[in-house]
Enzyme design. Sequence first.
Site, PDB file in Angstrom:
ATOM      1  N   ASN A   9     -27.508  -8.149  -4.045  1.00 20.11           N
ATOM      2  CA  ASN A   9     -26.151  -8.287  -3.517  1.00 20.11           C
ATOM      3  C   ASN A   9     -25.527  -9.508  -4.193  1.00 20.11           C
ATOM      4  O   ASN A   9     -25.873 -10.641  -3.861  1.00 20.11           O
ATOM      5  CB  ASN A   9     -26.225  -8.470  -1.991  1.00 20.11           C
ATOM      6  CG  ASN A   9     -24.862  -8.722  -1.388  1.00 20.11           C
ATOM      7  OD1 ASN A   9     -23.834  -8.611  -2.058  1.00 20.11           O
ATOM      8  ND2 ASN A   9     -24.849  -9.062  -0.104  1.00 20.11           N
ATOM      9  N   LYS A  11     -22.592 -10.600  -3.996  1.00 28.17           N
ATOM     10  CA  LYS A  11     -21.568 -11.270  -3.167  1.00 28.17           C
ATOM     11  C   LYS A  11     -20.341 -11.600  -4.026  1.00 28.17           C
ATOM     12  O   LYS A  11     -20.030 -10.845  -4.937  1.00 28.17           O
ATOM     13  CB  LYS A  11     -22.167 -12.498  -2.479  1.00 28.17           C
ATOM     14  CG  LYS A  11     -23.480 -12.147  -1.740  1.00 28.17           C
ATOM     15  CD  LYS A  11     -23.992 -13.207  -0.828  1.00 28.17           C
ATOM     16  CE  LYS A  11     -25.279 -12.739  -0.149  1.00 28.17           C
ATOM     17  NZ  LYS A  11     -25.814 -13.674   0.824  1.00 28.17           N
ATOM     18  N   HIS A  97     -22.996  -6.315   6.250  1.00 24.80           N
ATOM     19  CA  HIS A  97     -23.604  -7.594   5.883  1.00 24.80           C
ATOM     20  C   HIS A  97     -23.166  -8.677   6.862  1.00 24.80           C
ATOM     21  O   HIS A  97     -22.023  -8.680   7.321  1.00 24.80           O
ATOM     22  CB  HIS A  97     -23.217  -7.979   4.445  1.00 24.80           C
ATOM     23  CG  HIS A  97     -24.080  -9.099   3.958  1.00 24.80           C
ATOM     24  ND1 HIS A  97     -23.810 -10.410   4.265  1.00 24.80           N
ATOM     25  CD2 HIS A  97     -25.226  -9.101   3.241  1.00 24.80           C
ATOM     26  CE1 HIS A  97     -24.767 -11.167   3.745  1.00 24.80           C
ATOM     27  NE2 HIS A  97     -25.629 -10.402   3.110  1.00 24.80           N
ATOM     28  N   GLU A  99     -22.259 -11.611   6.444  1.00 24.67           N
ATOM     29  CA  GLU A  99     -21.054 -12.369   6.039  1.00 24.67           C
ATOM     30  C   GLU A  99     -19.790 -11.585   6.380  1.00 24.67           C
ATOM     31  O   GLU A  99     -18.768 -12.163   6.720  1.00 24.67           O
ATOM     32  CB  GLU A  99     -21.145 -12.698   4.542  1.00 24.67           C
ATOM     33  CG  GLU A  99     -22.188 -13.789   4.295  1.00 24.67           C
ATOM     34  CD  GLU A  99     -22.962 -13.644   2.997  1.00 24.67           C
ATOM     35  OE1 GLU A  99     -22.500 -12.949   2.085  1.00 24.67           O
ATOM     36  OE2 GLU A  99     -24.069 -14.231   2.922  1.00 24.67           O
ATOM     37  N   GLU A 169     -31.837  -8.367   7.793  1.00 30.06           N
ATOM     38  CA  GLU A 169     -31.549  -9.682   7.233  1.00 30.06           C
ATOM     39  C   GLU A 169     -31.321 -10.679   8.371  1.00 30.06           C
ATOM     40  O   GLU A 169     -30.199 -10.785   8.894  1.00 30.06           O
ATOM     41  CB  GLU A 169     -30.289  -9.633   6.361  1.00 30.06           C
ATOM     42  CG  GLU A 169     -30.394  -8.692   5.184  1.00 30.06           C
ATOM     43  CD  GLU A 169     -29.437  -9.066   4.049  1.00 30.06           C
ATOM     44  OE1 GLU A 169     -29.931  -9.300   2.937  1.00 30.06           O
ATOM     45  OE2 GLU A 169     -28.221  -9.148   4.287  1.00 30.06           O
ATOM     46  N   GLY A 175     -29.468 -17.354   2.520  1.00 32.30           N
ATOM     47  CA  GLY A 175     -28.912 -18.465   1.748  1.00 32.30           C
ATOM     48  C   GLY A 175     -29.395 -19.828   2.222  1.00 32.30           C
ATOM     49  O   GLY A 175     -28.855 -20.855   1.834  1.00 32.30           O
ATOM     50  N   SER A 215     -33.399 -15.118   1.570  1.00 30.83           N
ATOM     51  CA  SER A 215     -34.143 -16.084   0.760  1.00 30.83           C
ATOM     52  C   SER A 215     -35.393 -15.502   0.100  1.00 30.83           C
ATOM     53  O   SER A 215     -36.420 -16.168  -0.009  1.00 30.83           O
ATOM     54  CB  SER A 215     -34.498 -17.325   1.584  1.00 30.83           C
ATOM     55  OG  SER A 215     -33.311 -17.977   2.007  1.00 30.83           O
ATOM     56  N   GLY A 236     -29.985 -11.956  -2.463  1.00 32.28           N
ATOM     57  CA  GLY A 236     -28.706 -12.612  -2.720  1.00 32.28           C
ATOM     58  C   GLY A 236     -28.823 -13.540  -3.925  1.00 32.28           C
ATOM     59  O   GLY A 236     -28.773 -13.101  -5.077  1.00 32.28           O
ATOM     60  N   GLY A 237     -28.987 -14.822  -3.655  1.00 30.45           N
ATOM     61  CA  GLY A 237     -28.998 -15.847  -4.709  1.00 30.45           C
ATOM     62  C   GLY A 237     -29.855 -15.498  -5.920  1.00 30.45           C
ATOM     63  O   GLY A 237     -29.410 -15.631  -7.069  1.00 30.45           O
TER      64      GLY A 237
END
Length: 252
Positions: A9, A11, A97, A99, A169, A175, A215, A236-237
């Site tokens: 993802n 983002k 999600h 967010e 999640e 994150g 993470s 993600g990251g």
Amino acid sequence: MRKKIVAGNWKMNNTITQTNTLIDGLKTELKETTLEDTRVIIAPSFVNLQQAVVATEESVIEVSAQNMHQSKNGAYTGEVSAEMLSSIGIETVILGHSERRTYFNETDQSLAEKVATAIEEGFEVIFCFGEQLEDREGENHFNVVKKQLTEALFGLAPEAYGKIILAYEPVWAIGTGKTASADQAQEMHAFIRKTLSEKYTDSVANNVSILYGGSVKPNNAKDIFSKPDVDGGLIGGASLKAVDFSEIVKAI
Ligand code: 13P
């Protein structure tokens, strides 16, 4: 039998140039990898989706959107419909999600509508859900997850689950660098499967892929993926770096 899936993802990251560079990097990193039963998905932002579809042609990489609107079309300034996405070759969408829930007020009720539209339009849905830190600390995490699934998904017919991928999640792990332990992930994934089997059938429960997100990094992916009810990850990251994401893919 359910598939293993590693999805990235992205983002709100990556310009068109960065999108091309990252896809090139992924293609190079994954060139020699045999992926038998594993799917690799990336989810760039709306503006770069069409280019991502073109750039990933003839590769193992599939492309997903990060969101879509629940209406077919109409006066919804700034929104994107299922038809627009399918017209550029997108058949998968991330919905729910945390967010989007936190910053854009998405609720399980509005997500039920989005999921229904997506399924009706022939999309595959990566449905995200998970508890907040206070839910976990108050030992209310199982109730929260069951409520999210019930309100957003349990109006679906059993056949729809052929097009549903679940992504657990926990919000406190997104994150933050603080990942759920492999045992915590397994415990929740087993609970999710049990909840699905109680509502539907063992077959629905056993055929749905359940991804863990929060993470996931190259150094913890193997441990998390080793658990029997963890079918992959939503990253993600670490999905923003070709080497890191590819290492996570290879860890499955
Ligand atoms: P991180 O991997 O950066 O924690 O993000 C997880 C996530 O939100 C994927 O959807």
